[in-house]
Design an enzyme around this catalytic site. Structure first.
Site, PDB file in Angstrom:
ATOM      1  CG  HIS A   8       4.553   7.580  19.112  1.00 31.28           C
ATOM      2  ND1 HIS A   8       3.894   8.698  19.552  1.00 31.28           N
ATOM      3  CD2 HIS A   8       3.876   6.513  19.580  1.00 31.28           C
ATOM      4  CE1 HIS A   8       2.832   8.307  20.234  1.00 31.28           C
ATOM      5  NE2 HIS A   8       2.788   6.998  20.264  1.00 31.28           N
ATOM      6  CD  GLU A  18      -4.123   6.411  24.753  1.00 27.81           C
ATOM      7  OE1 GLU A  18      -2.898   6.389  24.653  1.00 27.81           O
ATOM      8  OE2 GLU A  18      -4.898   6.401  23.779  1.00 27.81           O
ATOM      9  CG  ASP A  65      -0.905   9.593  24.614  1.00 24.14           C
ATOM     10  OD1 ASP A  65      -0.214  10.588  24.340  1.00 24.14           O
ATOM     11  OD2 ASP A  65      -1.126   8.683  23.796  1.00 24.14           O
ATOM     12  CB  CYS A  67      -0.485  -1.164  26.753  1.00 19.67           C
ATOM     13  SG  CYS A  67      -1.547   0.212  26.285  1.00 19.67           S
TER      14      CYS A  67
END
Ligand code: PEP
Ligand code: MG
Length: 575
Positions: free
Chosen positions: A199, A442, A466, A513
């Site tokens: 992240h 995910e 993920d 995404c």
């Protein structure tokens, strides 16, 4: 002497600047330039802080009393050491120089000088002296605490030309730290740890400035104030470059800027393939302010609003319903009627709510209480967020997206809570609007049970970051296994392809995404697999659009399906 450090490229472009080494624990210290006329007042702030800490230590010594001092000679000696470090000329002289020569604000100057002295302690042979680094750190932390309580005497000033650009080098930065730097003076970032889709890397990418993560020991090798080139395309950091290398990279940097200017011309061009397929290009955002970048890039909506960033770095004080409502409404209104996909909070693993590094308290934080699991474990908090989103939906087109679902029971509980949130709003007489409900795919278990999801949701969004992590058992934040994190693994491609196909067969919307959507090297493959909706950082939209304008989706289909069948899909990617 020039040397090169290799890491993972995470955000494109070239940055050239002087190194600022920041320990992660001090990353939340303000970094800004002061105006020359503020030098004296800034040095005064440091003096006040130093005297304040000295007074605290002396008071502590007095409170110990003579008897206690005899009883605890080591404590008394420690306080003496702290006083000595505080008055050390190298510390105060160095700090003054950072302020007067470089125009760093007081806190930044203090931490910059701390890093210089700490490095000297690290190199000491004598273990006793080496350990004094911890004492220096405590003294500096005390001064920072006092300065935090001071009103800032100086307003930030823009960097002047002779200060030159700066690049930040840190061992680790949390996503929240990174967010702090969003409005900062840094032209680039390097961290020792982190994977390409950690992240921290994602936030760096959203800032659209060159960044390299996983550079192992960069923060030890680079010295405060070294000249550094960050090549965010190649994942290379060049320290103390020669004049010819500097000239070469400056030219490359300029070419990059020209290319960006050129791409801007595509902003209003519809993203349509050569054979007429209209492709939806959406933006991933972290904060309401990112809406501007999304609009500048010509995004036709927000495909992923990572709301957890509203919750971070607030010392446990979560935003209340009204605060959240205003943030969501700001995005919805800012997008002027274009759809906004608000994802419910996804904290845990490498996105801790507080603290600066990832949650290592649990054995496998990525497999633990994260995302929807966290929300379902905290239903009161989740209801606050759901009510805020539903209220914001009265102002425009809102899609509500749920992260990390895998089980039918989680789907049932989530939908029940959405209904409950509506009932609560009705009971309070609060206005709320309709939302389209979406689930993120995910987890492999979710990708293998898409029909179950489609019974309950209006659309799906594939979170490839993920999905790759969980399919390949590779921690996305761990640089030591980053070479195995492979978006082109046949298993990953099959799960992605399968999800797209099942949604299309049932007439449901599907987008990607994860970072794969913004990787221009993947655009043709995803088009060939039938994807028509991509969500990515605003900084990636125009490059991806350019690739779409050059592609024939129909022709790509057969090739994409051969890639899907291959044992080594990467080998076919250049075809
Ligand atoms: C993903 O996992 O691909 C995703 C988009 O969510 P995040 O990166 O926030 O986990
Ligand atoms: Mg995710």
């Amino acid at each position: 002497m020039t040397f090169v450090v290799h890491g993972l490229p995470v955000s494109r472009g070239i940055a050239i600047g002087r190194a600022v080494i920041v320990a992660s624990s001090r990353a939340n210290v303000a970094h800004y330039f002061i105006a020359p006329e503020q030098v004296r007042s800034e040095i005064e702030r440091l003096r006040v802080a130093r005297d304040g800490v000295a007074a605290e230590i002396e008071a502590l010594q007095r409170s110990l009393g003579d008897e206690a001092q005899d009883a605890h000679p080591e404590l008394s000696a420690l306080l003496d050491v702290h006083l000595m470090l505080l008055q050390d000329e190298q510390l105060s002289h160095g700090v003054r120089q950072w302020v007067s020569d470089r125009h760093y604000n007081a806190e930044w100057a203090l931490t910059a000088q701390y890093e210089v002295i700490a490095r000297q302690f690290d190199e000491m042979e004598d273990p006793y002296l080496r350990e004094r680094k911890a004492d220096l750190e405590q003294v500096v932390e005390r001064m920072l605490r006092i300065m935090r309580g001071q009103t800032t005497l100086s307003a930030p000033a823009a960097p002047s030309v002779n200060e030159g650009p700066l690049v930040l080098i840190a061992h680790d930065l949390s996503p929240a730290d990174m967010l702090q730097f969003k409005q900062s003076v840094f032209a680039g970032f390097v961290t020792d740890v982190g994977g390409k889709t950690s992240h921290t890397a994602i936030v760096a990418r959203s800032m659209d400035i060159p960044a390299v993560v996983g550079a192992r020991s960069a923060s030890h090798l680079v010295v405060q104030d070294d000249w550094v080139i960050i090549d965010g395309d190649a994942g290379v950091v060049i320290v103390d470059p020669s004049a010819s290398v500097l000239a070469e990279y400056s030219a490359k940097q300029k070419r990059g800027e020209v290319e960006r200017e050129r791409l801007l011309r595509l902003k209003s061009t519809p993203a349509v393939t050569l054979d007429g397929h209209r492709i939806e290009l959406l933006a991933n955002i972290e904060q309401p302010a990112d809406v501007q970048a999304a609009l500048r890039a010509g995004a036709v909506g927000v495909g992923l609003f990572r709301t957890e960033f509203l919750f971070m770095g607030r010392s446990g004080q979560l935003p209340n319903e009204d605060e959240q409502y205003h943030a969501y409404r700001e995005v919805v209104e800012g997008m002027h009627g274009l759809p906004v996909t608000i994802r419910t909070i996804d904290v845990g693993a490498d996105k801790p709510l507080d603290g600066h590094t990832r949650d290592d308290a649990h054995l496998n934080p990525a497999l633990g209480l994260r995302a929807i699991r966290w929300s379902l474990a905290e239903p009161a908090m989740f209801l606050v967020q759901l009510r805020a989103v539903l209220r914001a939906a009265a102002h425009g087109s809102v899609h509500l997206l749920i992260p990390m679902l895998a089980h039918a029971s989680e789907i049932r509980q989530t939908l029940a809570l959405v209904r409950r949130a509506r009932e609560q709003l009705d009971a309070q007489g609060q206005v709320h609007g309709p939302v389209k409900l979406g689930a993120m795919i995910e987890i492999p278990a979710a990708a293998l049970t898409v029909p179950m999801f489609l019974q309950h949701f209006d659309f799906l969004s594939i979170g490839t970051n993920d999905l790759i992590q969980y399919t390949l058992a590779i921690d996305r934040a761990d640089e030591t296994v980053a070479h195995l994190y492979d978006p082109l693994h046949p298993a990953v491609l099959q799960l992605v392809s399968n999800t797209i196909a099942e949604c299309q067969a049932r007439g449901k919307g599907v987008s990607v995404c994860g970072e794969m959507a913004g990787d221009v090297g993947m655009t043709r493959l995803l088009l060939g697999l039938g994807l028509r909706s991509f969500s990515m950082h605003p900084s990636q939209i125009l490059q991806v659009k350019q690739q779409i304008l050059r592609s024939d989706a129909g022709k790509l289909s057969a090739w994409a399906h051969s890639v899907l069948q291959a044992d080594d899909p990467a080998a076919l990617m250049a075809d």
